[in-house]
Scaffold this motif. Structure first.
Motif, PDB file in Angstrom:
ATOM      1  N   SER C  62       0.839  -1.196   0.000  1.00 20.81           N
ATOM      2  CA  SER C  62       0.000   0.000   0.000  1.00 20.81           C
ATOM      3  C   SER C  62       0.873   1.245   0.000  1.00 20.81           C
ATOM      4  O   SER C  62       0.607   2.214  -0.711  1.00 20.81           O
ATOM      5  N   ASP C 191      -6.121  -0.387  -4.253  1.00 17.62           N
ATOM      6  CA  ASP C 191      -5.509  -1.023  -3.091  1.00 17.62           C
ATOM      7  C   ASP C 191      -6.461  -2.054  -2.509  1.00 17.62           C
ATOM      8  O   ASP C 191      -7.407  -1.714  -1.819  1.00 17.62           O
ATOM      9  N   GLU C 192      -6.200  -3.318  -2.797  1.00 21.08           N
ATOM     10  CA  GLU C 192      -7.070  -4.413  -2.342  1.00 21.08           C
ATOM     11  C   GLU C 192      -8.548  -4.076  -2.546  1.00 21.08           C
ATOM     12  O   GLU C 192      -9.328  -4.084  -1.591  1.00 21.08           O
TER      13      GLU C 192
HETATM   14 MG   LIG Z   1      -2.225  -2.382   2.544  1.00 16.29          MG
END
Ligand SMILES: [Mg+2]
Ligand SMILES: Nc1ncnc2c1ncn2[C@@H]1O[C@H](COP(=O)(O)OP(=O)(O)OP(=O)(O)O)[C@@H](O)[C@H]1O
Ligand SMILES: Nc1ncnc2c1ncn2[C@@H]1O[C@H](COP(=O)(O)OP(=O)(O)OP(=O)(O)O)[C@@H](O)[C@H]1O
Ligand SMILES: [Mg+2]
Lengths: 422, 459, 270, 322, 270
Positions: C62, C191-192
């Motif tokens: 991240s 991000d995810e």
């Molecule tokens: Mg992360």
């Protein structure tokens, strides 16, 4: 170590008699503890209830006044006023010089005999003045009217008077009619030296003007500094100092703000004493930190994901704050502000030191004119000699408490209505 | 031209310039350019640079101008004739008010003669001020207009102004603190010129009765503040806390740990009302209802000299007022103990009360102590309850039925009772205020540190 | 290059990418205060590829993603060194306006985070602050286009005035993607994006990523290796702040060059 | 503005406050648009505020429970407040009270002094019961509720009763000549044990306390006594029981004059101020409104002087302080 | 039985377990308010086996685990129906004291939660409230034994007076296990005990579980399938509140009977 027999022994241990007894004791302790808790809450609520009921019962009668009937024959009296002249603005000035007091006294003596002279006082004059302004034609005839009696008789009729008062009340009941009416004067008049004539209007207007000044200053400054501290302030000594002073100001005794107001606004800046402006300024300094702290908490509660979202589409930090964070934090900030304002509205101590402990018998006309505020009025009345002020003080307290409760209810409503679970 | 008029002219003119900038940028966008900043930002940028420096100049100029005008007037023969006493400023102020038409006639006869000079000087200097302001505004507008364009980052410029505003707002708190310290400090220093600070801080005898006026009986007033601080502590930190701590703490525990959600959502705001009731109401309640009851009780117990202004009455009522404060601080501290602690203990087979007593309460203790310290600092600064219900006698006593007095009561008495203004007595109020301020400051800072450190421990 | 910093790059995959990279990071270090979260990472991101970042929790995926559009600027303690460019321009250069950079390099977050406003306003916010439209009709057009591309139009076209937070999780995430698309970005960072979603919503998003590929350069962080395998063409494996291995997805999963990659993919940690 | 011309501001003594507010109220009722603010600041700081200067924002009058002092007068002069009109509005009797229904006490100033001094005649204070002072007095503990040092009533009490009682001892009168400081300490310092308790400034509360507690004696202004005769009764002093009459002819020893000072220079610009003075004069006449509030009217001769001062706006000169 | 509720139980594994189950849940439903989190789950837990509960997030693993020692009683909105027994006794029976039940069925949580007290006091807390020891020497013995069994004794024996929170994450988690052991439970429930730990600490805990097996019946929730495969003998797969499949671990991972299990294990969702 782990044979089945040992396990069995372990299980038996839980069912042994000693263990059962122990469990019973533990549960008893549990119940006792819970009872203590309940008792504490109950006691606190009982205190509150007692306080409120005490004020309500003491003050309820303050909203009423006793009136007695009297027959005034204007054409026959000394009152020489042309009804036509009462159409103008100066009607009250004209009437105040017209000898109404004498007319009432004569009429009372006619109706109730010699002792009746003592039955009516200044409040009757005021009431009659009001009637005449409303209906000048009364001056042309004989009228049967109800006029408020003196405070002494009023108290006696309400059941808490002196011997003389009792006698007069009995006299009135015997020879005429005596009755309890809602006391509108209490809501529309201002301070007076006679409990029969007092009202809270002037103090309410003073409170209102003061609180407006407070809000206009404390709200924007408070919100802006909350925004700065929460969103922009770099971590450094300076910011620490600001934070420390805000947290500290929120807890500084209110009377210290009075000393500050006295030294800065009165002695240094030479602003007028007793003015809502100075009261408002002083209270604003006191309220501002409360708003800052509430504001910061509300801003903190806005989830970072919202900020990320806005930053992610290319909003600047300032846009993030003013487009997203502040609107979302607003209910929280408002809740804190209302509570802070409620506190300011009920505050007395700092105002004692900046000249608001004053007798002002008409409502203020602006933020620079002389004024007093509702809690100060309560304080002044509580100090009065005349026993008639006791119920008036409690009645004024009821009004003040109603405002408090309303503001608190609004804050709770806002909190519940807009409480966000992110 | 008055400065007020100049201000209005500047605002209008710069407003026009700003809206012109706005439409120009709009035109550029219509032409297909991708703007760095929206048109409104350009307008705001022009407006801020055009108006704000000029207005700040006028703000600074106004007092300067008053100074110049006054000097000019004093330089006239009539001005020089004025005696240089407290009388002069009043006359000048009045002459000025006459000149500007604020009043129509003067109280001081000399003022009338000076008014024309004032009028002339004011006219002259405001012309100068207005001219400079126009130049400043013009320059600001001109240079900011020149920057307006497709690639100009007007938004950043405007945001810097807003940032400045934010910084200024946040500094109000510092100035207030500074104002408190300074306004108390000056008077306190004057007080310590009259009274020995050691005697003030450590003296056991508070009896300013002898030094009300120079010509009055006696001159050796005693200014030992220990009895006042004792009274303050006795009422606020001892009696009030004996009421508030158990009730507040147990209320918090009941509400957080036992009460069903619905009951809690009702009871919590109800308790908070206790904190919202104005202190003057508590004061009245204490003086009229509680104090007589306490006295009757004491008499019934056979205490003959029970005072009707007992420390007990004021302390108990103050304690009631503080209950919600203690309970909400305790509530916060208990809530800050992670639920995992509760679960961990319950999972071992502990009952709820065992969990509270042995795990949650010890874990929350630092926060609770911090909260109690804050409550104490609030109690010792409370004024109205003690003004209305506590006594004025500075007794060093631990008998709760006796009358004691507090710092705040004395401040109010010293500043609103009958006295001579510049005596040590008046100044003593400020010295008391300063000491009170520092005591609460230390308490607050320490308590806040404890509370915060404690919260961070679990975050 | 020391041992932990040795990154394996496929020479083999280079020809498959046509033209210069859309974004290029060279030797990027990121510090949080004294702690180094990213150590000398160099990566190229290509226009028509989906790049997946995988690695165990806390390895810096991240963090690295957020350096690409300078979202790390918002964390006071974060400090970035090294060189990152977008279309050859240094993103840390003075001439680069960070606000516009973020409009050009859009971002979608782990938890769907629509604004608590109407669906319409969610989409319109970006174009409005950037002044991309001049009238309501244009704005309507942008909103519709963005929602269409995010595959959400049909589901929400009759309820544009409803709050964005009233949508289901998967819809919210697509709304966030639409919101990013609305400012017409060149790169989209995710991000995810599926970790908070159920399998069906996940499948929808994966499908959407497929469709968006080619229009935007896409970088996606995921902790789900199967997902990385499904959606990406290139995969970067991070470990303890370093880029262990970067190359074509197929190869990384079938034939990793590094033991650490191998261990991770077979579930030895994480 | 024209509005502020009809706003009057009065500061000063809390003792005079109820009388001035009563006049102010009546005055406002009779004159539409006029506003009078009365603030209770105490005589001392009232004087200070009053002498700050002339002008629309300055105070127009000050209530005083004592005569203006030469130092205050000079302060006024230097600030341009040169024309000061002194109005003597009436007499207030400082009264000792006891609960109604008890046998009426009769004390002398000397007895009061001996009972309440911290060091009677320089010696140690040992009296616990009234009978310790004189066998004629009841054998009951000395319990007195008095005004706090911050109040003007306390000043009056010390001046009108304590010092008089003290001076009855010739040695003390000598002491005054030889060692003034010592004299002041001996004659004016009040004991601080339970025999003398300081009550709040709330005189109404004091009345209630005294009425609730047989044997207790309270000290307050006469106006409060008249209000509450059903609960309390006055104690005789030096053989004189305070009544409106005995106070009016100054026969009662602990009677004091009350004053209001007016800024003469303000009258010109604020016509309302002149009317206010006229209203005040009306109110202090025998049978006037102030009488009903407990203020005792001046004796004939003095009242004529006061009336003249009000009519003619006679200003004070330095000579008046000789 | 309807479709979603059909659970596959291995007939084949039943003989491998000797004796009656330690705990048995039959047709358990759990509701949070109106929402049903567990739907008709039946499971047996055996004395000498480690049972793993797996399934995607939110499927009800934790909820079910907490019904086993009635920790759900502490959530006001939670309501449990169905039959659960421990050694043949109904745990909801009036005769069953919940306080003692929890002592017999210990629990270890996802995040290590030592009390902010000394290590010694952390362990001694349970025995003390239940009055299991009568003197200091006995207590010392219990503390030492528990720490030894949790494999922590050697690491902490010289610092028993230090705060439990001063330990590392992995040590804290072992401390929590020791704390549970100290009241001599019969069953230990663990809810993702390693998810907050690093790989090395995870390995230690897994090792510990191996050692504790046989002494206690153990049920463990994990989201890491490799971990389930490593530590458990039996695995239950939950999905959307239902028990999809329950059986011997080896079989579940190599040859699941249900498509959903297959999908989950191969990473189609989660
Ligand atoms: Mg992360
Ligand atoms: N704001 C911050 N301040 C300090 N350290 C941080 C911050 N954000 C992340 N870190 C640290 O930097 C390292 C990398 O974190 P990052 O969030 O980039 O990991 P990640 O690979 O995204 O992990 P995950 O899969 O859990 O999201 C971690 O050790 C983390 O603790
Ligand atoms: N206290 C609660 N109140 C209401 N609903 C709850 C509560 N706890 C859990 N739930 C709901 O019950 C369902 C099952 O939750 P549970 O925590 O048992 O899932 P889980 O399988 O343990 O998931 P995870 O892997 O995320 O821990 C979820 O939908 C969850 O939202
Ligand atoms: Mg779970």
């Amino acid at each position: 170590m782990n044979s089945p027999t040992e396990k069995l022994g372990a299980a038996e241990r839980w069912t042994s008699e000693a263990m059962q007894r122990r469990v019973k004791q533990r549960y008893a302790a549990e119940r006792r503890f819970k009872m203590f808790g309940m008792a504490a809450v109950g006691l606190s609520v009982a205190f509150l209830a007692f306080l409120l009921v005490n004020m309500a019962t003491n003050g309820f009668s303050g909203f009423f006044r006793t009136e007695a009937s009297v027959t005034v024959n204007f054409p026959a009296s000394d009152v020489m006023v042309d009804p036509a002249s009462l159409e103008g603005d100066d009607a009250r000035s004209i009437l105040s010089g017209a000898g109404l007091r004498g007319a009432i006294r004569e009429a009372a003596v006619d109706t109730y005999g010699e002792a009746g002279e003592e039955l009516f006082g200044g409040s009757a004059v005021n009431a009659l003045t009001d009637m005449l302004v409303d209906d000048p034609d009364m001056l042309m005839r004989e009228v049967d009217i109800m006029l408020p009696v003196t405070s002494e008789v009023d108290l006696a009729h309400k059941g808490d008077g002196s011997a003389a008062g009792e006698a007069l009340a009995a006299l009135a009941a015997e020879r005429g009619t005596i009755d309890t009416k809602f006391n509108w004067t209490f809501l529309t008049a201002s301070d007076a030296t006679n409990p029969g004539e007092v009202g809270i209007w002037g103090a309410l207007v003073g409170s209102f003007l003061t609180i407006i000044v407070t809000m206009l200053l404390a709200f924007p400054i408070g919100v802006l500094s909350a925004v700065y501290l929460e969103e922009f302030a770099p971590k450094n000594k300076w910011t620490d100092m600001v934070e420390v002073s805000i947290n500290n100001l929120a807890a500084v005794p209110s009377i210290i703000f009075g000393l500050l107001g006295l030294a800065v606004f009165l002695n240094f800046m030479h602003l007028p004493r007793s003015a809502p402006l100075v009261g408002g300024l002083t209270l604003a300094l006191m309220t501002m930190p409360v708003i800052v702290i509430a504001g910061r908490n509300a801003i903190k509660a806005v989830p970072p994901s919202i900020r990320d979202a806005a930053l992610g589409v290319g909003a600047s930090k300032m846009q993030v704050v003013f487009h997203h964070v502040l609107p979302l934090a607003l209910p929280g900030i408002l809740t804190g502000t209302i509570i802070g304002m409620a506190r300011a509205l009920g505050e007395t101590a700092p105002l004692l030191l900046i000249g608001m402990r004053a007798f002002v018998s008409s409502p203020p006309t602006g933020i620079m004119s002389d004024a007093t505020v509702l809690p100060m009025q309560i304080f002044l009345w509580s100090d009065e000699v005349d026993r008639g002020f006791v119920e008036k003080t409690s009645a004024a307290i009821i009004v003040l408490l109603l405002f408090m409760l309303a503001m608190n209810a609004l804050a709770i409503y806002l909190r519940n209505r807009f409480e966000q679970r992110w | 031209m008055s400065l007020m008029l100049a201000t209005i002219i500047i605002l209008i003119a710069v407003g026009f310039a700003a809206s012109f900038a706005r439409s120009r940028v709009k035109g550029l966008r219509a032409g297909g350019a991708r703007l760095n900043s929206l048109p409104n930002y350009h307008a705001a940028y022009v407006f801020l640079w055009g108006a704000v420096p000029a207005l700040i100049f006028l703000l600074v100029w106004a007092p300067l101008q008053a100074m110049f005008v006054e000097q000019a007037v004093l330089a006239t023969p009539e001005g020089m004739a004025l005696p240089d006493t407290g009388f002069r400023p009043a006359v000048l102020a009045e002459a000025k008010a006459l000149a500007t038409g604020e009043i129509s006639s003067a109280f001081n006869s000399d003022a009338r003669a000076l008014a024309p000079y004032f009028e002339a000087a004011i006219g002259r200097y405001s012309m100068i001020g207005a001219f400079i302001a126009f130049v400043v505004a013009g320059l600001g507008t001109f240079f900011s207009m020149r920057r307006v364009g497709v690639n100009f980052r007007a938004r950043n410029g405007v945001e810097r102004w807003v940032m400045g505003l934010l910084v200024i707002a946040s500094m109000v708190a510092i100035f207030t603190t500074l104002g408190i310290v300074l306004s108390l400090l000056f008077e306190t220093i004057r007080f310590f010129n009259l009274v020995n600070p050691i005697e003030f801080l450590f003296g056991l005898d508070w009896s300013p009765q002898l030094a009300i006026r120079a010509d009055q009986a006696g001159s050796s007033g005693a200014f030992g503040s220990i009895p006042l601080f004792w009274g303050t502590v006795f009422i606020g930190a001892i009696i009030a806390m004996i009421v508030a701590i158990p009730l507040g703490l147990m209320s918090a525990i009941f509400l957080t740990q036992y009460a069903p959600a619905r009951l809690r959502s009702w009871l919590k705001p109800i308790l908070e009302i206790l904190a919202g009731v104005p202190t003057v109401v508590y004061g009245y309640f204490a003086a009229l209802t509680v104090a007589p009851a306490v006295r009757d009780f004491a008499l019934a117990m056979g205490l003959s000299n029970a005072s009707s202004e007992s420390a007990l009455a004021a302390g108990v009522v103050m304690g009631i007022m503080i209950i919600p404060f203690v309970s909400s601080m305790a509530d916060d501290s208990i809530a800050a103990v992670p639920a995992a602690m509760n679960d961990g203990s319950l999972a071992l087979g502990a009952t709820q009360s065992e969990t509270i007593k042995r795990v949650i309460f010890p874990a929350a203790l630092p926060g609770i102590v911090g909260g109690i310290l804050l409550a104490v600092s609030r109690a010792i600064g409370e004024t109205m309850i003690v003004v209305m219900a506590a006594g004025l006698a500075a007794n060093l006593t631990a008998n709760p039925f006796d009358s004691v007095t507090t710092v705040t009561v004395q401040i109010v008495q010293l500043l609103t009772g009958d006295q001579e203004f510049d005596s040590a007595k008046t100044l003593a109020a400020f010295a008391l205020g300063l000491v009170l301020f520092f005591i609460t400051l230390v308490l607050n800072l320490y308590a806040l540190r404890v509370v915060r450190k404690y919260r961070e421990a679990y975050e | 290059m020391n041992d932990t910093n040795t990154t394996t790059q496929d020479a083999s995959t280079a020809p498959a990418t046509n033209g210069p990279p859309k974004m290029r990071a060279e030797n990027v270090d990121v510090f949080y205060g004294d702690k180094q979260a990213i150590k000398g990472v160099s990566i190229d991101i290509f226009d028509d590829k989906v790049t997946a970042f995988i690695g165990p929790s806390g390895c810096g995926k991240s963090t690295f993603l957020r350096t690409l559009n300078r979202m790390n600027d918002t964390i006071p303690s974060a400090r970035v060194t090294g060189h990152i460019e977008l279309d050859g321009e240094d993103i840390h250069a003075a001439a680069m306006d960070v606000v516009q950079l973020r409009a050009r390099v859009g971002m979608v977050f782990q938890k769907p985070n629509p604004f608590p406003k109407s669906i319409y306003e969610n989409i319109a916010y970006g174009p409005r602050i950037h002044g991309l439209t001049t009238n309501k009709a244009e704005m309507d057009e942008v909103v519709e286009q963005s929602l269409r591309r995010a595959g959400l139009w049909d589901e929400v076209k009759d309820r544009l005035e409803e709050s964005g937070t009233a949508l289901s999780g998967g819809q919210q995430q697509r709304l966030c993607i639409a919101r990013a698309i609305a400012v017409d970005p060149e790169v989209i960072l995710m991000d995810e994006p599926c970790s908070a979603l159920d399998p069906i919503a996940t499948a929808k998003i994966e499908e959407l990523i497929h469709e968006l590929r080619g229009k935007y350069a896409i970088a996606i962080v995921t902790h789900n290796m199967q997902q990385a395998a499904r959606v990406s063409q290139r995969t970067a494996f991070f470990h303890l702040g370093t880029l262990v291995e970067y190359g074509e997805t197929g190869r990384i999963f079938t034939n990793p060059a590094k033991q650490r990659t191998q261990d991770y993919i077979t579930g030895r940690y994480g | 503005s024209t509005d502020s011309v009809s706003q009057l501001s009065v500061v000063g003594s809390s003792t005079v406050y109820p009388f001035t507010t009563a006049v102010a109220e009546q005055f406002e009722n009779a004159n539409e648009g006029v506003r009078v603010k009365v603030e209770s600041t105490g005589t001392g700081s009232g004087m200070k505020l009053f002498c700050e200067g002339l002008g629309i924002d300055e105070h127009d009058a000050v209530n005083a429970s004592r005569k203006m002092k030469i130092s205050e007068f000079e302060d006024c002069q230097s600030n341009g407040v040169t024309d000061i009109v002194e109005l003597t509005i009436g007499i207030d009797g400082l009264t000792l009270i006891q609960a109604q229904g008890e046998e009426q006490l009769n004390l002398t100033s000397q007895q009061v002094y001996e009972a309440l001094a911290a060091n009677p005649y320089g010696g140690e204070q040992t009296a616990q019961n009234w009978s310790d002072i004189s066998p004629d007095l009841p054998n009951a503990p000395i319990r007195v509720l008095g005004p706090p040092p911050t109040s003007g009533t306390r000043d009056s009490f010390v001046e009108l009763i304590m010092e008089v009682g003290c001076n009855a001892n010739p040695a003390m009168a000598e002491l005054e000549e030889s060692n003034e400081d010592e004299y002041k300490t001996v004659c004016t310092k009040i004991r601080e044990d339970e025999a003398f308790t300081e009550a709040g400034e709330n005189d109404n509360l004091l009345v209630q306390k005294v009425s609730a507690e047989p044997g207790r004696i309270g000290i307050l202004g006469y106006s409060f006594v008249e209000e509450n005769l059903d609960k309390i009764q006055p104690v005789g002093l030096d053989g004189v029981v305070p009544t409106a009459e005995t106070i009016g002819n100054l026969e009662y020893p602990a009677a004091r004059l009350l004053y209001v000072y007016i800024k003469g220079q303000h009258v010109e610009n604020k016509p309302a101020l002149g009317q206010f003075v006229a209203a005040y004069k009306q109110a202090w006449q025998p049978g006037g409104m102030l009488g009903t509030r407990g203020l005792v009217a001046l004796p004939e001769a003095q009242r004529a002087e006061a009336d003249a001062a009000a009519d003619g706006m006679t200003t004070l000169t330095a000579a008046s302080f000789e």
